[in-house]
Design a protein around this motif. Structure first.
Motif, short mmCIF file in Angstrom:
data_model
loop_
_atom_site.label_atom_id
_atom_site.label_comp_id
_atom_site.label_asym_id
_atom_site.label_seq_id
_atom_site.Cartn_x
_atom_site.Cartn_y
_atom_site.Cartn_z
N GLU A 154 60.96 56.17 -28.18
CA GLU A 154 60.45 56.23 -28.97
C GLU A 154 59.18 56.36 -29.02
OE1 GLU A 154 59.52 58.29 -32.66
OE2 GLU A 154 61.51 57.94 -31.71
N GLU A 158 56.34 59.59 -28.55
CA GLU A 158 54.89 59.41 -29.83
C GLU A 158 53.48 60.00 -29.00
OE1 GLU A 158 55.26 59.47 -33.04
OE2 GLU A 158 56.54 58.86 -34.01
N TYR A 162 51.25 62.66 -28.81
CA TYR A 162 49.33 62.63 -28.98
C TYR A 162 48.77 63.11 -28.23
CZ TYR A 162 45.29 59.87 -29.04
OH TYR A 162 43.77 59.42 -29.23
N LYS A 362 48.79 60.57 -35.77
CA LYS A 362 49.87 60.74 -34.13
C LYS A 362 49.48 59.05 -34.00
CE LYS A 362 52.27 63.41 -34.62
NZ LYS A 362 54.17 63.76 -34.04
N LEU A 365 50.88 56.07 -35.76
CA LEU A 365 52.36 55.92 -35.19
C LEU A 365 52.81 55.44 -33.93
CD1 LEU A 365 53.71 59.55 -36.50
CD2 LEU A 365 54.41 57.41 -37.64
N LEU A 366 51.54 55.95 -32.68
CA LEU A 366 52.01 55.43 -31.40
C LEU A 366 51.52 54.08 -31.31
CD1 LEU A 366 52.29 55.77 -28.34
CD2 LEU A 366 49.62 56.65 -28.38
N GLU A 369 54.65 51.84 -32.47
CA GLU A 369 55.47 51.66 -32.07
C GLU A 369 54.71 50.79 -31.05
OE1 GLU A 369 58.40 52.79 -31.78
OE2 GLU A 369 58.26 53.67 -33.17
#
Length: 570
Positions: A154, A158, A162, A362, A365-366, A369
């Motif tokens: 995942e 990501e 990105y 993005k 989100l990265l 993670e």
């Protein structure tokens, strides 16, 4: 994994061939015997920097060759496919010759490759860690890639999403910046295109007109000559006295009088008759053409002026009228675009804002993670440190930009995060950058902890540890031995060591020695059997004098190592 290694005329090695097994292999021997030379040779096969100084004295070149099995290494498969190297047998043979001139010749499965390609493929096969390699931990810019390497699918997805947006964002930003900084150049460009467009437009060019005017110019320029030639031609054919057509008519009448007597006469009569009527028609055409001709000096001047205009445009804009018109279409489109630059600039600005917003989303989100991955990495590293008797050390992945994804957030190709590893070596001390406070021994064990954690996911065929255990002893030495063995469960490990605990843990034990042959020093290597292993471990424990007690101690160390290995395998 590395299966075979052949070294010829390299440093003090004359001719040496080695075979390696899976699991953990140790190389031991006296200082200066050539252990590190063997690792240097492997490093050159992985794309390291070569030099003529490596060549054994008196030899023209040194030859290094290695055979790898890549059955479980998809990344190497992809690289070999990328560079058109055959991989049908799931083996890779790397050969590198270094000549006395310093030139290197590199081959992979017989195919010549550059040093850059060799290095790229070599890095997917071999990971060499020596005492100097600990310095990787000293560079904070390497910490983020390490964190990403530990991440799951995942995180990698990501990151890829990105980076795809980042590429487009950078392109838009470059266009935006260029537009802002080149305003004067754009104005000059508009002026030039406007002038060119007007010049071509005023000419009102028509495709094919140049060819037609060139033909008309030829006629007008040669008017007198043409009239004279047509007049002479007509007089000869059908003039008032002794013309050609009358003579042909007389010949036609004469032959027709006898054509009934022979087929030959008849055929000749037909030819003369045909010629007679054709000449009459030609004479009529000549007269018509002569009577229609008229000389217009004004028209000639007009044509010459028009052709000069076309020639001037051709010198500037193309080799033909059609090329000029095509160029006109192009600059008209560009001019329209530039003249509407304020509207286009506003659209570009809006698009850039949208893309940056999308990129920051993005990036968030990265970053999310990564932070989840950081927690897992911290836990995994802490567990390894505990087992290396560094349980008092705290390890943390520190994110330097906690307020990520704001308008002032720095945007990088790798994301919006800046990461650095922090440690607190002793209880009660605050966390500080690892690079600033870690000692050499701590770096060695931290590197080993990281390698233990990463070995499951790194996908490297062979990992080489070159005396990374220097400066430790006792229970720490045994812990290091266990960690190296743990790495060997997932990747082949070759380890140069001076620690008897590490040697006792190995699956294969190679002993490196040097001998004087003639008047030259040569390195020799042999695989030890169980009895020889105990003797070598005893030497490592006691030095040059081996006693029954040290042999017993070596035997006990081997038995303890076997128990530790069984525990690790569970």
């Amino acid at each position: 994994m590395l299966q075979e290694l052949t070294i010829k005329n390299f440093a003090i090695i004359h001719d040496l061939s080695l075979s390696f097994d899976r699991g953990m292999t140790v190389l031991t021997g006296e200082t200066g015997a050539g252990k590190s030379i063997i690792i240097d040779a492997v490093g050159l096969l992985a794309g390291g920097r070569g030099s003529s100084e490596f060549i054994r004295h008196g030899a023209e070149k040194c030859v290094l060759e290695a055979l790898f099995s890549i059955e479980k290494n998809p990344s190497t498969f992809e690289l070999l496919k990328k560079y058109g190297v055959d991989t049908e047998n799931k083996e890779v043979v790397i050969q590198r010759d270094i000549h006395h001139t310093g030139r290197s010749t590199c081959r992979i499965n017989g195919r010549l490759v550059t040093i850059a390609i060799l290095r790229e493929i070599g890095e997917s096969l071999i990971d060499i860690h020596g005492q100097s390699e600990h310095q990787e931990l000293m560079h904070a810019e390497r910490h983020l890639p390490m964190l990403d390497q530990f991440g799951n699918a995942e995180l990698k997805k990501e990151k890829k999403d990105y980076q795809n947006i980042y590429v487009d964002y950078i392109r838009l930003k470059k266009d935006y910046d260029d537009w802002q900084t080149n305003e004067q150049e754009l104005a000059q460009r508009i002026d030039m295109l406007t002038f060119q467009s007007n010049e071509i437009e005023l000419a009102e060019l028509v495709p094919g007109e140049e060819e037609k005017m060139e033909e008309e110019k030829i006629l007008l320029s040669n008017h007198q000559k043409i009239v004279e030639s047509l007049s002479v031609t007509y007089e000869a054919l059908q003039g008032d006295e002794g013309n050609g057509i009358d003579f042909v008519g007389e010949a036609m009448s004469a032959i027709q009088n006898i054509e009934q007597y022979d087929e030959t006469y008849k055929r000749i009569a037909e030819v003369i008759a045909s010629s007679y009527f054709q000449l009459q028609e030609a004479a009529s055409d000549v007269l018509k053409e002569r009577d229609q001709l008229s000389y217009d000096e004004g028209r000639l001047n007009e044509i010459e002026k028009r052709l000069e205009t076309i020639h001037q445009l051709k010198r500037k804009y193309g080799e033909s009228v059609e090329d000029i018109l095509h160029y006109y279409e192009e600059i008209t489109m560009e001019l329209t675009h530039l003249q509407n630059r304020e509207v286009n600039f506003e659209q570009l600005e809006n698009l850039l804002v949208e893309r940056k917003k999308e990129l920051l989303e993005k990036g968030k989100l990265l970053s999310k993670e990564r932070k989840a991955t950081a927690v897992k990495l911290e836990k995994a590293i802490q567990e390894q440190l505990n087992e290396l008797y560094m349980d008092k050390v705290q390890f943390k992945v520190n994110f330097l930009n906690e307020n990520a994804a704001s308008e002032k957030t720095m945007i990088f190709a790798t994301g919006i995060d800046q990461v650095e590893f922090y440690i607190a070596p002793n209880p009660g001390e605050p966390l500080k950058p690892l690079a600033k406070i870690a000692s050499g021994g701590e770096l060695s064990r931290l590197m080993l902890a990281l390698k233990t954690v990463f070995s499951k996911t790194q996908g490297i065929t062979s990992i080489i540890f070159d005396e990374v255990d220097t400066g430790v002893s006792g229970r720490v030495a045994q812990a290091i031995a266990n960690k190296i063995y743990l790495v060997a469960l997932h990747s082949q490990v070759l380890c140069i060591t001076h620690l008897p605990q590490v040697a006792a843990t190995a699956d294969q034990h190679l002993f490196i020695s040097k001998e004087i042959v003639g008047d030259r020093t040569e390195t020799h290597v042999r695989a030890l059997d169980e009895t020889e292993k105990r003797a070598e471990i005893a030497r490592m424990l006691a030095g040059s004098e081996i006693t029954p007690l040290t042999l017993e101690h070596a035997k006990e160390l081997k038995e303890m190592a076997q128990k530790e290995k069984k525990a690790v395998n569970k």
